[in-house]
Design an enzyme around this catalytic site. Structure first.
Site: not given
Length: 575
Positions: A280, A296, A307, A331, A402
């Site tokens: 990531i 991922h 939202c 929000c 890896g």
């Protein structure tokens, strides 16, 4: 795939005979054991709730009912449940001819499960109980009457077992073979994991000093399993755990490793089909790789859980680096901090309970921002399935670099590729549940540099490339020109394990797997315990982490043990 008669006799123990006497109705006995075997297969094949319920209904509703197994059965013994699934070779050939079975197996191994089901179930409309006979499985009458979706699950269990038991391609064994494969292949699929980013300063997940171990050692969070840090349900309740560690994985302060640059080099030469990365950190993108699929997700963007508003990742970078839970500005708009009200003193030592400072507000508001990383409990995007369906038709070489291949569904990529495609593993540790053709164990950066030297290739320089989705004012901290692999430093020559397909570079951690391999090789070469020699000669058949299908009872028992013992894939929730 049939179960030999010799094995049936071998495992027809006194215990099973006594068990049968408790269940005079053989159909009931077989039904319970077969249902149990299929339920246990859910470790390897997705089992939906409806199918599970249909299977569970096979068991008696009476809580005092006896079952043909005991909770204290020795796990090392042959599984009686699995035993009841398979029939003798003579029985298995009553429906399908050897040639028909051979054609079925070839189609499955080269075209994959989806194509096989489409051909034999949808197009040819063969009954699933009959198809299972080709795999040596004879369903009892009770299971033959199950729902169509349950029968399809039974078939997937049988197909998955064949796909996992890939035979090693014997022509490929040496580093020279690996070099020639890389040089001559034109559509290389590269599957990567956290191991290619460790040298960049980003911790991996499962090593003794990785993220999960660090979380466990801290003990400051109420985690049953450290992996809950990446569980979507836990994140919704307590996002602070993830944000306490996110800064260690955030890519703003790191530069790509030699492994990342090796992938870029293969792409520049026009040989990269696609890089499937489980990471990531977006370091593949920073290295300039274009044909990369971040399976991922990544930190490149973030979304509000309430939202669904999506923003560039750098908008929550300050929160990540300060270990602060990021909140959606839509929000949860900025609210002035209320002034504390002092309660009115009613008497000495007493306060008005109507004006207490305590608040019943939840610790986190609903508008929590989450980096667009796929957590456990979340489904991968359709992009993953679509890309894999397309790539399996074109790939001519698989490089695994890896990764321990512990997380599904990325771990299942190998079972979707044709078995005839060569596989090369580059990793610090072996992977017991796969059977690659060439295994290069050690520090991945050293290995790819060694391969580049043998290929006459030069890695691109370790430059940080601009990325509009990520930015930081800090300087990258893992650039070390003295240790760059383009320098004059010499990589140590690897050691070959006997005359096998396994090669050890600096940093290799073979453990018990390596010791078992050495013992098996020693037993094959000579009856005496002569020391292993470093040799480059070819071999005909090599011991492998997962043995291939065999007709003898010993190999059959080992094959089933692999599905139920320590060599089985550690299946995780879909991520």
């Amino acid at each position: 795939m049939s179960f030999p008669a010799k094995a049936r006799q071998e495992y027809d123990t006194d215990r099973s005979k006594q068990t049968r006497r408790k269940f005079p109705t053989s159909n009931t006995y077989v039904l319970l054991l077969q249902a149990r075997a299929f339920l246990e297969a859910a470790e390897d094949v997705d089992l939906d709730a409806e199918t599970a319920e249909d299977l569970i209904q096979s068991f008696p509703s009476d809580p005092t009912a006896e079952y043909p197994w005991s909770d204290d059965d020795d796990d090392d013994d042959y599984d009686e449940s699995t035993y009841t699934l398979y029939e003798t070779e003579e029985q298995g050939q009553q429906i399908w001819t050897p040639q028909e079975i051979k054609e079925m197996m070839h189609h499955l191994k080269e075209r994959g499960m989806a194509s096989w089901i489409s051909q034999y179930v949808v197009t040819r409309n063969y009954p699933i109980p009959e198809l299972l006979r080709a795999f040596g499985i004879k369903l009892c009458e009770g299971l033959q009457a199950k729902k169509p979706t349950t029968l399809l699950y039974f078939l997937k269990v049988a197909l998955s077992k064949v796909l996992r038991a890939r035979d090693k391609l014997t022509p490929y064994n040496t580093i020279s073979d690996a070099v020639n494969l890389i040089r001559s292949s034109r559509r290389i699929l590269i599957l990567t994991g956290a191991g290619i980013s460790v040298s960049c300063g980003i911790p991996d997940f499962r090593s003794p000093d990785g993220i999960y171990a660090s979380l466990k050692n801290r003990g400051q969070y109420d985690l049953v399993d450290p992996q809950e840090m990446f569980d979507i349900h836990y994140f919704r309740k307590n996002p602070a755990v993830f944000y306490s560690f996110a800064s260690q994985m955030y890519p703003s302060n790191f530069v790509p490793s030699p492994c990342h640059r090796f992938i870029k080099l293969i792409e520049d030469k026009g040989q990269l089909l696609r890089n499937y990365t489980q990471n990531i950190d977006t370091l593949e993108t920073l290295a300039g790789v274009q044909r990369v699929l971040q399976c991922h997700g990544s930190f490149a963007t973030a979304s509000c859980l309430q939202c669904r508003r999506r923003v560039p990742g750098f908008e929550i970078e300050a929160d990540i680096m300060n270990q602060r839970v990021a909140l959606c500005t839509m929000c949860t708009p900025a609210i002035p901090t209320p002034k504390k009200k002092k309660g009115k003193k009613k008497a000495k030592g007493e306060w008005d309970s109507d004006d207490e400072d305590e608040s019943d507000d939840p610790p986190f508001t609903p508008g929590i921002m989450k980096p667009d990383i796929t957590f456990f409990g979340e489904k991968l995007t359709d992009e993953f399935d679509n890309a894999l369906a397309e790539d399996r038709e074109h790939v001519d070489l698989l490089l695994i670099i890896g990764t321990s291949l512990k997380v599904s569904p990325v771990a299942e990529i190998l079972s979707h590729l044709p078995h005839s495609v060569p596989q090369i593993l580059i990793n610090k540790t072996p992977i017991r549940h796969i059977n690659p053709d060439i295994v290069l164990l050690g520090n991945a950066d050293d290995i790819v540099q060694y391969l580049c030297d043998a290929l006459g290739w030069e890695l691109p320089p370790p430059l940080v490339l601009a990325d509009a989705s990520l930015k930081s004012n800090e300087e990258p901290h893992n650039i070390d020109e003295t240790s760059d692999f383009n320098s004059n430093s010499k990589i140590c020559e690897p050691e070959r394990v006997g005359d096998s397909h396994v090669w050890l570079f600096e940093g290799a951690e073979g453990g018990r797997w390596l010791e078992e391999l050495k013992r098996e090789l020693a037993a094959q070469t000579t009856p005496s315990l002569a020391p292993l020699k470093v040799d480059s000669g070819p071999i005909t058949r090599l011991p492998s982490p997962m043995p291939a299908t065999a007709s003898d009872s010993t190999s059959r028992k080992r094959e089933f043990d692999d599905m139920n013992g320590e060599q089985r894939v550690s299946k995780k929730p879909k991520s």
